[in-house]
Design a protein around this motif. Structure first.
Motif, mmCIF file in Angstrom:
data_model
loop_
_atom_site.group_PDB
_atom_site.id
_atom_site.type_symbol
_atom_site.label_atom_id
_atom_site.label_comp_id
_atom_site.label_asym_id
_atom_site.label_seq_id
_atom_site.Cartn_x
_atom_site.Cartn_y
_atom_site.Cartn_z
ATOM 1 N N ILE A 194 0.849 -1.193 0.000
ATOM 2 C CA ILE A 194 0.000 0.000 0.000
ATOM 3 C C ILE A 194 0.886 1.246 0.000
ATOM 4 C CG2 ILE A 194 -1.804 1.263 1.239
ATOM 5 C CD1 ILE A 194 -2.629 -1.558 0.086
ATOM 6 N N LEU A 239 -5.957 4.208 -1.519
ATOM 7 C CA LEU A 239 -4.810 3.629 -0.821
ATOM 8 C C LEU A 239 -4.631 4.243 0.560
ATOM 9 C CD1 LEU A 239 -2.240 3.353 -3.741
ATOM 10 C CD2 LEU A 239 -3.675 1.552 -2.741
ATOM 11 N N TRP A 286 -4.734 2.238 3.936
ATOM 12 C CA TRP A 286 -3.600 2.320 4.861
ATOM 13 C C TRP A 286 -4.070 2.632 6.277
ATOM 14 C CZ3 TRP A 286 -1.256 6.110 7.880
ATOM 15 C CH2 TRP A 286 0.055 5.818 8.315
#
Length: 179
Positions: free
Chosen positions: A110, A152, A156
């Motif tokens: 990621i 992303l 995360w």
């Protein structure tokens, strides 16, 4: 359903969305010449407002299509570069299967994706002018990095929450309602 399980499901949904976007983006790089011909036909159709209201866009699409036609006719091996671009998208999409399987362990994928998204901006700003790309088109290119980093970043943050849940001592873990 436990918070950990629910969080893992949300992470996986976001990752599937991101993987599908990468795959679709990659697949569209294979038939680039045909796509540009279709785009030009669509944008220049009599019902289209593009030639009248966005003449710069129409000129750019025509210029790119003519360039690709010339490359396809005179040096078709140059289009092999877009095949590699497509392949790279597909390979990168496969890498995101790691976080799908084990998000905490593979959070680095990621982070790699977030770095890649950030890298799009200097690439477009540096290489765009060198390759005579209009600035507004470079802005479109940069938007892929901006919009790509959003899922992303969401993933995360969820992985960090999942990691905290996994590291919490059993005494701090929420007690099921049935107990």
């Amino acid at each position: 359903m436990s918070e950990r399980h629910a969080l893992t499901r949300r992470i996986r949904r976001w990752l599937v969305f991101f993987i599908v976007c990468l795959v679709l983006s990659g697949l569209t790089a294979f038939p680039l010449v045909t796509e540009l011909r279709w785009a030009e036909d669509l944008l220049s159709a009599s019902a289209s407002p593009v030639p009248e209201h966005f003449p710069g866009l129409m000129e750019w699409i025509t210029r790119v299509r003519e360039g690709l036609d010339t490359i396809e006719r005179d040096t078709p091996f140059m289009l092999y570069g877009t095949d590699w671009l497509a392949f790279a998208h597909l390979v990168i999409a496969v890498a995101f299967y790691g976080p799908y399987r084990d998000p905490v362990r593979n959070i680095w994928v990621i982070e790699f994706g977030m770095i890649a998204c950030a890298g799009i901006i200097p690439l477009a700003l540096i290489c765009g002018p060198i390759r005579d790309i209009p600035f507004w088109w470079s802005v479109i290119d940069m938007s892929f990095g901006v919009f790509g980093v959003i899922p992303l970043l969401i993933v995360w943050r969820m992985i960090k929450r999942l990691e905290a849940l996994e590291q919490a001592p059993a005494s701090e873990a929420p007690v099921p309602a049935s107990a």
